[in-house]
Structures are given as C-alpha cells and as structure tokens.
Design a protein around this motif. Structure first.
Motif, PDB file in Angstrom:
ATOM      1  N   GLU A  58      54.036 -55.250  -6.691  1.00 25.73           N
ATOM      2  CA  GLU A  58      53.155 -56.194  -6.011  1.00 25.73           C
ATOM      3  C   GLU A  58      51.908 -55.499  -5.493  1.00 25.73           C
ATOM      4  N   THR A 112      49.456 -54.606  -8.530  1.00 28.32           N
ATOM      5  CA  THR A 112      48.926 -55.607  -9.453  1.00 28.32           C
ATOM      6  C   THR A 112      47.415 -55.722  -9.390  1.00 28.32           C
ATOM      7  N   GLU A 126      53.053 -61.735 -14.308  1.00 27.25           N
ATOM      8  CA  GLU A 126      52.823 -62.417 -13.041  1.00 27.25           C
ATOM      9  C   GLU A 126      53.928 -63.437 -12.770  1.00 27.25           C
ATOM     10  N   GLU A 166      56.519 -63.619  -9.559  1.00 27.48           N
ATOM     11  CA  GLU A 166      56.646 -64.846  -8.765  1.00 27.48           C
ATOM     12  C   GLU A 166      58.105 -65.300  -8.715  1.00 27.48           C
TER      13      GLU A 166
END
Length: 634
Positions: free
Chosen positions: A587, A590, A618, A622
């Motif tokens: 995270e 990114t 992505e 998520e």
C-alpha cells in the motif's frame, strides 16, 4: 614560297593560343556528349578520352614559361581537368591538390615571387596569388573558378579552417571579420566570365551553388545530431532551396522532418516526409523517420505499416543514375554515418525492428510475414552472424546500435510464444542452445577459463538461462507443466551460478552489458522464480510456490510483481499476519515508481515479465483491505 612565321613572333604565339583554346573547347564538347550518353561503355570511353586530352593539353601549356596572356586558358584547362577527373573518380584525390598548387605557382612565376612564397604551403600560395590578382584583373574569373575547386576539395576533407580563410580573402569587398562559413559562401560573388572565354565544364557560379548547398546540408545535419534544432532547421532550409539533386533533396526533407518532429511540430514534419517520398528515389530514410513520428504520436498501426514498407523498400535493388560529369553535392558530403538519423540500415535490421516493435506493442504480423522474417533472421543470417560474433569475442569492437546475435534469437522465441507458436519457439531455443554449447564453459568459474585462453564466453550463462526460461513458457503454453517446471529449474540453476563479469576480460559490448548488468540478472532470476512459482500454484502446491515467491522478493526487492504473487499465496495459506504486513508495505509503495524502472532491460526479458504480471493489482489490494475490515468487524 610560302611565308613562315618565326616561332618567337607574336603572331606565332597568338596562333598557338588559338589552337590550344580550340582544343580545350573540343574536349569540353566531347565531355558534354559523353554526359548525354547515359550509363554506357561509350560514355565512359568518351569521358576518359576527354580527360586524357585535357591532360595532354595541360602538359603542352605548362611546358612553356608562364605568360600572363596564356594563364587564363591554362587555369581554365586545370579547372576542367580537375572537374572531369573528380567526377569520374567520384571524389577528390591528393594529386588534384598538386594540380591546383602548380597552377598557383605558374601565376607567381609571372611576377617573380615564387621562391619567397613556396615555404608557406598552399594557404600561403593562395594569399600571394589573390594579392597579385589585383594587378592582373584578366586572371580573376579563372582564379575564382580554381578557388571554387580548392574550396570543394577542402570541404570534402573537412579542412573548414582553411576554407574559411580562403573565402575571407576572396570576399575582398566584405568584412573579413566574419567566420560564418555559410555566410561567406552566400556573399562570395565570382566574377562573370567574358563571352569569348574558353569553354568550361562547370563554371564558378554553379560551383558556388553546389558548395553552398553541400555545406548547408552538412551543417544542418551536424546541428541536428548535436541537438541545436533552430540552427539545424535554418541550415536545412538553406540546403533545400539550393542546387539539390533528387537523392540529396530526399535526405534534406527527411532531416527537416526529423528536426520538426523533435521541435514538436509533427504535422509540418509529416509534410516534408510526404514530399521526400514523392518520385522515384531512396525511400528507406523517410519511411524510418515516418515510423518514429507515428510512434511519437502513439499511432501504432501507422508505425507498423511504415516499418513494413521499409522492409519492402530495402528489398528493392537501387539502380543508380549516371553521375553528372561535374562537381555535384554528393561528392562533398561525408560518408554515411550509422549514428546519423538518416541511416536506415539493412533489410535484416529493418525486419528485426519491425518484429521487435510488434512484440513491444502486442501487434501480430500476418503469418507469412512472420515466417519470412524468422527464416531470414534465424536460418539465413545465422551462420555468418554467429561466426563473426563468436570470433571477435575477446577483443570486441564497439557494438553497433541494436541487439547482438543471441538476443535476436531470444526475442524471436519470445515473439513466437506471444503469437501462440510455442513449438516453433522451442525449435528456435533448441537451435540457440546447440550453437552456444560449443562456447559454454563446463563449469561456472568462467573467468578462470578465460584467463587460461579457452574459447568460452563469459556472458553465455545469462543467455542460456534466458533460453531455458523461454522454453519453460513454451512448455506452459503446450500444457506440459512438469517439463515447464524442469526448464525453469535449469534456468535458476545456471542463474545462481552466474557471477559478475571479470573486468580483466575487457569492455563488454552494449548488448552484453545489457544482459549481464546486476539489474538484468536480478530481474531474470525473479522472472524464473515467479514463473516456477506460478506453475506450483497451478498444480496446487502452494507451499513450494511460497518458497519461490519469497526467494524472488529477496533476490529482486524492487520487483513488485513478486510481492503481489507472494501476497496471494499467503492469503491462500491463511497466513494472515504475514499477509497483512506485506499488504501494508505494498500500500505504501503503490504511489512510488517501480525500483530500477529507469534501467533498459532486454526486450525478451521485458516480454517475459509481462507474462507473469499479476492482473488488477489495485483490485487485489482493495479486496485485501475489505477482508481486513470484515475481520476487524468480527
């Protein structure tokens, strides 16, 4: 009894002068007839006879003491002789400079100044002669004509300093402070010849136009290469408006297209490239530049079409036209430079460029085109290319632009896999391995073998490893999972034996540096580990896959693909704490650029990395975030 004129009388002198002038005019007419004969044996014979006739006439003139009354004719004959000889030889030779020097010395003989000026060389002779010419105005037209030939010789041999000084002396009515050679050529005004002057093959005015065009083009191309685009544009426009034969005009328009593309004017650039492609001439350079333009505009279809046309254009034999029996622009241009933006290479290089761009962009050529390309690169060019490459190993010359032989085959194999032709890819890989088997060491201590003088190549292991990697992906495509895992394991075995290049081997070529750099080796190891790990996953062996993904993260920390595959495997094995820690790191990363993204990797390796790239990273992050929130709610 007929009256005989004494040999020393003025009547005899005038009679000889008339005969010599008539002979000059006849020879020039003969040369012009030869010019109109096209490419034929008769043309060559007529031109050669005219040259020998001018040579004999010059010997007759210079066999007598120099006389001011004869010098205009003598200098004209020298100019005609040099022009015809240079055009027939398609270049200037050193002895032509001696002919110019002899003509200058004859002028100084008439003024009894020769001995005092000989020690200053050709530059000193020109200064002296042009100073004397103010006292002998009848010599000015012929001297300016001879100076134009001297300028052509110095331009063709890059003696631009001497050329600048000569033009400064010729431009007596202009300021001598200017050192702008293009400006000096534009302001030079050779005196007009008298209506009854001896015939010339090429007059000084025409020669000045040729010099101006040639220098403007040379300067424009040099400024384009060095990046001075506004000046390059100005010089190239000057060249385009000059005495440009069609082949040179194609080059000028192509260079203008390159310049305008780099200046951010693609539409104007396209207009010049279209103009370059009109008519029958060499289409290679404008087609290559057009492909670069469309690539910059991200029009992949047009780019690929231009490259296909380039391959076709280079397959057509170019039939040269008969050169003019004059000093032409082409004679004053430098030899083609592979570093020039106008260099389009050979047909094989164009085929490679087309194939590599199709591989990079994901475009697939029609099947017959692929077959012709692979046959040409792989089976036709292989023996001679491989022999030349392997023979020069321990003292490599500077590597030209483009890949070396093994990389061409690796990229061909990758392209075949990309096109769904796994069996053909295996054939290419097997051929590559068989060719490299005689060059590979029997053990990994490559540098020691090299010191002992063996023929083993210290850069072979990465290429062989990459071959096994591609064979593994071909097996995957064929559904042979067990064999694929075996290929990936052989690749890894070699890769973990690979060592840094021994510096005592000398400098590596550019392609060798590309495949053996630390970054490339890291990415190659990561690609092999991830590829094998994915096959373990496909066979339901997540524990083995976990080991490969963990190791891939260790050997190549900057490869985020390895981390994402590791995250998915940790989730499947329900190792939540480790997966959560890894997710938090991902995270945070990114928004950061991929580590080592600035390094240029070999194309086959970039293609392999594309095959193992996890889709929708992505989305994966998520989903993991959502599952963590659900766990916290519970």
């Amino acid at each position: 009894m007929a009256h005989r004129t004494p040999p020393g009388s003025s009547a005899s002198h005038a009679s000889c002068l008339d005969l010599w002038r008539e002979k000059n005019d006849q020879l020039i007419q003969q040369a012009k007839v030869a010019q109109d004969s096209g490419l034929s044996p008769r043309r060559q014979q007529l031109a050669q006879d005219a040259l020998e006739g001018l040579r004999g006439l010059l010997h007759s003139l210079q066999g007598l003491p120099a006389a001011v009354s004869v010098l205009p004719l003598e200098l004209t004959v020298i100019c005609n002789f040099i022009t015809l000889r240079a055009s027939l030889a398609q270049g200037f030779t050193e002895d032509l400079a001696q002919d110019i020097q002899q003509g200058l010395e004859r002028v100084l003989e008439t003024q009894e100044q020769l001995k005092a000026r000989l020690e200053h060389g050709l530059r000193g002779l020109w200064d002296s002669v042009l100073h004397v010419s103010s006292l002998l105005p009848e010599l000015l037209p012929a001297l300016h004509h001879l100076a134009g030939l001297q300028a052509a010789l110095w331009l063709s041999t890059d003696r631009l300093g001497d050329l600048t000084l000569l033009l400064q002396t010729l431009n007596v009515s202009q300021s001598r402070a200017s050192e702008d050679l293009l400006l000096l050529l534009k302001t030079w005004r050779p005196p007009a010849e008298e209506s009854d002057a001896p015939l010339t093959l090429q007059d000084a005015q025409n020669l000045r136009g040729v010099l101006l065009t040639a220098f403007a083009y040379r300067q424009g191309l040099q400024e384009l290469i060095t990046g001075n685009l506004p000046r390059a544009l100005s010089s190239l426009h000057e060249a385009a408006s000059g005495l440009c034969p069609r082949p040179v005009l194609v080059q000028v328009y192509t260079a203008l297209g390159t310049c305008l593309r780099k200046m951010g004017s693609p539409q104007r650039a396209l207009l010049y490239l279209v103009a370059a492609l009109k008519g029958e001439s060499t289409w290679g350079p404008p087609l290559l530049e057009a492909s670069r333009l469309y690539r910059q505009l991200e029009n992949t279809a047009a780019e690929i079409e231009c490259l296909e046309l380039l391959v076709e254009a280079l397959s057509v034999a170019h039939i040269p036209e008969a050169p003019q029996l004059l000093i032409e622009v082409e004679l004053l241009l430098p030899r083609p430079d592979p570093a020039s933006p106008l260099h389009c290479g050979t047909q094989s290089q164009a085929k490679y460029l087309l194939a590599s761009r199709c591989l990079q962009t994901g475009s697939l050529l029609p099947n017959p085109v692929w077959q012709r390309m692979l046959q040409n690169i792989t089976w036709t060019c292989w023996p001679c290319c491989w022999m030349a490459w392997s023979q020069r190993w321990f003292s490599p010359p500077p590597c030209p632009r483009g890949p070396c032989v093994p990389e061409v085959f690796l990229e061909a194999a990758a392209a075949l896999i990309q096109a769904g032709r796994a069996q053909d890819a295996l054939t290419v890989c097997e051929e590559l391995l068989s060719r490299m088997s005689s060059l590979r060491p029997k053990r990994p201590r490559l540098w020691e073998d090299a010191r002992r003088g063996t023929r083993e190549l210290p850069h072979c292991s990465p290429w062989v490893s990459a071959t096994y990697l591609l064979q593994g992906h071909a097996r995957v495509q064929l559904g042979a999972q067990k064999e694929a895992i075996s290929e990936f394991s052989r690749c890894l075995e070699l890769l973990f034996q690979a060592t840094p290049t021994d510096k005592e081997q000398g400098p590596a070529s550019s392609c060798e540096q590309g495949c053996t750099s630390d970054v490339a080796l890291q990415q190659l190891r990561a690609a092999a580990l991830i590829s094998r790990g994915l096959e373990w996953v496909a066979s339901g062996q997540d524990t083995k896959a976990l080991q490969d993904f963990l190791l891939s993260v260790q050997v190549c920390p900057g490869n985020q693909d390895a981390s994402f595959h590791l995250l998915q495997t940790l989730r499947r094995l329900d190792r939540r704490d480790e997966a959560t820690a890894l997710w938090r790191r991902l995270e945070a990363q990114t928004e950061l650029p991929q580590e080592n993204a600035a390094w240029s990797l070999p194309l086959y390796l970039e293609t392999c990395l594309g095959w193992i790239h996890p889709p929708d990273r992505e989305t994966l992050l998520e989903e993991f975030r959502t599952s963590l929130l659900e766990t916290c709610d519970l």
